[in-house]
Design an enzyme around this catalytic site. Structure first.
Site, mmCIF file in Angstrom:
data_model
loop_
_atom_site.group_PDB
_atom_site.id
_atom_site.type_symbol
_atom_site.label_atom_id
_atom_site.label_comp_id
_atom_site.label_asym_id
_atom_site.label_seq_id
_atom_site.Cartn_x
_atom_site.Cartn_y
_atom_site.Cartn_z
ATOM 1 N N ASN A 112 -4.981 -31.883 8.060
ATOM 2 C CA ASN A 112 -4.808 -31.484 9.457
ATOM 3 C C ASN A 112 -5.439 -32.511 10.396
ATOM 4 O OD1 ASN A 112 -3.661 -29.283 8.357
ATOM 5 N ND2 ASN A 112 -5.374 -27.896 8.709
ATOM 6 N N ASP A 114 -6.102 -31.661 13.639
ATOM 7 C CA ASP A 114 -6.632 -30.936 14.796
ATOM 8 C C ASP A 114 -8.152 -31.045 14.916
ATOM 9 O OD1 ASP A 114 -7.594 -29.058 12.869
ATOM 10 O OD2 ASP A 114 -5.729 -27.920 12.988
ATOM 11 N N CYS A 140 -0.777 -56.013 16.939
ATOM 12 C CA CYS A 140 -1.931 -56.923 16.799
ATOM 13 C C CYS A 140 -3.193 -56.205 16.327
ATOM 14 C CB CYS A 140 -2.202 -57.647 18.119
ATOM 15 S SG CYS A 140 -2.945 -56.601 19.397
#
Ligand code: OAD
Length: 270
Positions: A112, A114, A140
């Site tokens: 996850n 979150d 880059c």
């Protein structure tokens, strides 16, 4: 446990391992649904909400090749994800924290993004799919902090790289692992280390469709494994035991039987 050569004695009231019980916990998107964050593949999951982007497959939004050509859907999507800071860890996250406090957590592998494990205070966590805390240019490799990319994510405006923007090649992408990208190099090292020490694998709230978590049972084939999930999965046959139902309800019941206090984060002051 039939998969394992190790012996674990489970009595009615408490698990009595042969030695200090060490769990590897595998978390999927399902454990955050009770925090109000949709998972991906359920009926109302994120992949059912992407019609506006007219994608060939919903996974394209998280595919690195697609992102390099068309980053807008991801940025538009992230607007909703970033702007809601009201999410609180669920009982499952609190359960993992409790395991760590009781020195029973070997490692929490989460796919996850979150960040709710960290918000709950879990420290032995590897974010297998990365996180939003840093970002990088796809061309880059210019590195940006979350604070730098945050205004772009909040407004859904694509952030082109300040170093190579003239060529419009470089797009800044949060360091979450997209399809087509490698997961953190520490993952294989930790798995190799943990498989010798783990007594039990607990997988919660994952459809087990995405690697590396989908491969956990093969990678740790000696370790007994339990699946906690709301729906029946084809992969369930590989597990020693399956607990079908809401993950918060199941960990609450486990704690009740163990006599452990599991405090609901919803009862805590904001
Ligand atoms: P999925 O959305 O594929 O699966 C979530 C699972 O959790 C489903 O099987 C649900 O039935 C179950 N579930 C939902 N709510 C639950 C609850 N309250 N209690 C118990 N189970 C519940 O999520 P993941 O397997 O974690 O990858 O896969 C997510 C990955 O797929 C993401 O990291 C993303 C995505 O494609 C990338 O972006 C690379």
């Amino acid at each position: 446990f039939r998969r394992s050569k190790r012996i674990v004695i489970v009595t009615g009231k408490q698990a009595m391992p042969v030695r200090c019980f060490r769990l590897t916990i595998r978390l999927g998107a399902g454990i955050s649904t009770n925090a109000g964050i949709p998972d991906f593949r359920s009926e109302n999951g994120i992949y059912s909400r992407l019609d506006e982007f007219k994608l060939d497959t919903p996974e394209d939004i998280f595919h690195i090749d697609f992102f390099k050509c068309n980053p807008q859907p991801f940025y538009t999507f992230s607007k909703n994800l970033i702007s809601d800071t009201s999410w609180k860890p669920t009982l499952c996250h609190e359960f993992v924290k409790l395991l760590e406090a009781k020195k029973k957590l070997l490692r929490n592998y989460t796919q996850n993004i979150d960040g709710l494990e960290k918000r709950a205070g879990v420290t032995r966590v590897l974010q297998v799919h990365g996180s939003f805390s840093t970002a990088r240019c796809t061309a880059c490799k210019y590195k940006a902090t979350f604070e730098v990319i945050k205004p772009f994510l909040e407004t859904g405006k694509v952030m082109y790289c300040p170093k190579c923007f003239e060529r419009k090649e470089g797009i800044v992408k949060p360091d979450i692992v997209f399809f087509g990208e490698k997961y953190p190099p520490t993952y294989d090292k930790l798995i190799a280390k943990d498989k010798a020490q783990a007594d039990l694998i607990v997988v919660m709230g994952s459809s087990l469709k995405i690697f590396p978590i989908a491969g956990i049972l093969d990678q740790m084939s000696e370790v007994p494994a339990i699946l906690i999930n709301k729906e029946t999965l084809d992969a369930k046959l590989k597990f020693d035991h399956v607990m079908k139902g809401d993950s918060d309800a199941i960990v609450s019941e486990i704690c009740r039987r163990l006599g452990w206090d599991l405090i609901s984060p919803l009862l805590m002051p904001a």
